[in-house]
Design a protein around this motif. Structure first.
Motif, PDB file in Angstrom:
ATOM      1  N   SER A  98      -4.435   6.907  -2.221  1.00 30.51           N
ATOM      2  CA  SER A  98      -3.795   5.640  -1.837  1.00 30.51           C
ATOM      3  C   SER A  98      -3.988   4.586  -2.919  1.00 30.51           C
ATOM      4  O   SER A  98      -5.044   4.494  -3.544  1.00 30.51           O
ATOM      5  CB  SER A  98      -4.367   5.145  -0.516  1.00 30.51           C
ATOM      6  N   VAL A 110      -3.191   0.333  -3.632  1.00 32.97           N
ATOM      7  CA  VAL A 110      -2.799  -0.968  -3.099  1.00 32.97           C
ATOM      8  C   VAL A 110      -2.548  -1.909  -4.267  1.00 32.97           C
ATOM      9  O   VAL A 110      -3.366  -1.989  -5.190  1.00 32.97           O
ATOM     10  CB  VAL A 110      -3.886  -1.543  -2.166  1.00 32.97           C
ATOM     11  N   ALA A 135      -9.000   2.373   0.366  1.00 37.26           N
ATOM     12  CA  ALA A 135      -8.016   2.890  -0.593  1.00 37.26           C
ATOM     13  C   ALA A 135      -8.731   3.503  -1.799  1.00 37.26           C
ATOM     14  O   ALA A 135      -9.862   3.132  -2.126  1.00 37.26           O
ATOM     15  CB  ALA A 135      -7.076   1.775  -1.056  1.00 37.26           C
ATOM     16  N   ASP A 136      -8.056   4.408  -2.445  1.00 40.71           N
ATOM     17  CA  ASP A 136      -8.604   4.990  -3.671  1.00 40.71           C
ATOM     18  C   ASP A 136      -8.565   3.988  -4.818  1.00 40.71           C
ATOM     19  O   ASP A 136      -9.523   3.870  -5.587  1.00 40.71           O
ATOM     20  CB  ASP A 136      -7.821   6.249  -4.059  1.00 40.71           C
ATOM     21  N   ARG A 192       0.854  -1.186   0.000  1.00 40.51           N
ATOM     22  CA  ARG A 192       0.000   0.000   0.000  1.00 40.51           C
ATOM     23  C   ARG A 192       0.891   1.237   0.000  1.00 40.51           C
ATOM     24  O   ARG A 192       1.838   1.336   0.791  1.00 40.51           O
ATOM     25  CB  ARG A 192      -0.915   0.032   1.219  1.00 40.51           C
ATOM     26  N   PHE A 193       0.539   2.175  -0.883  1.00 36.64           N
ATOM     27  CA  PHE A 193       1.239   3.439  -0.993  1.00 36.64           C
ATOM     28  C   PHE A 193       0.237   4.555  -0.712  1.00 36.64           C
ATOM     29  O   PHE A 193      -0.782   4.663  -1.406  1.00 36.64           O
ATOM     30  CB  PHE A 193       1.838   3.607  -2.393  1.00 36.64           C
ATOM     31  N   ASP A 194       0.510   5.352   0.307  1.00 38.14           N
ATOM     32  CA  ASP A 194      -0.330   6.492   0.658  1.00 38.14           C
ATOM     33  C   ASP A 194       0.441   7.774   0.361  1.00 38.14           C
ATOM     34  O   ASP A 194       1.586   7.922   0.776  1.00 38.14           O
ATOM     35  CB  ASP A 194      -0.709   6.445   2.142  1.00 38.14           C
TER      36      ASP A 194
END
Length: 140
Positions: A25, A27, A45-46, A18-20
């Motif tokens: 965000s 995943v 998540a987006d 996951r990258f925020d």
């Protein structure tokens, strides 16, 4: 960035990431069967980028009756990779806004086969293709 273990037995470890960021965000599922770890990681998540397998493909590779070895390979393919009918519910349970299909197995199926991945999912479904660019906060 955060990560969790995926369910891709017998391969271990297999990870989802996951990258925020300020824009939103994302995943990445990695290779995995359905697992609560991924659903928890992808919560709200987006964008969820998720792999998928068409079950008719391993069925055609290993028609019944199967030898023990063929059954083992068949079970791996359908349990360590999400089926078309499972991906939408995974995205729905995670509460993601956009589901992007990636690592489509097999890769030669037309897009209309993958559209069923949106069943059970209220968000936006994108069938990913090589070199696609998808915005995080504006995944349209």
């Amino acid at each position: 960035m955060s990560a969790t273990l995926d369910n891709h037995a017998p391969v271990f470890p297999a990870l989802a990431f996951r990258f925020d960021a300020d824009d939103g965000s994302v995943v990445l599922s990695g290779d995995t069967g359905k697992t609560p770890n991924l659903i928890k990681l992808a919560k709200d998540a987006d964008v969820l980028v998720h792999e998928v397998i068409d079950k008719t493909w391993p069925q055609s590779l290993f028609p019944e009756p199967r030898t023990d070895a063929q059954e083992g390979l068949y079970q791996h393919l359908i349990q360590a990779h999400p089926l078309i009918e499972d991906v939408g519910t995974i995205a729905q349970e995670a509460g993601v806004k956009t589901l992007v299909l990636s690592h489509l197995v097999p890769g030669n199926r037309p897009d209309n086969v993958w559209e069923a991945c949106g069943n059970g999912f209220d968000g936006q479904l994108i069938i990913g293709h090589n070199l696609d660019v998808i915005g995080v906060g504006t995944a349209t």
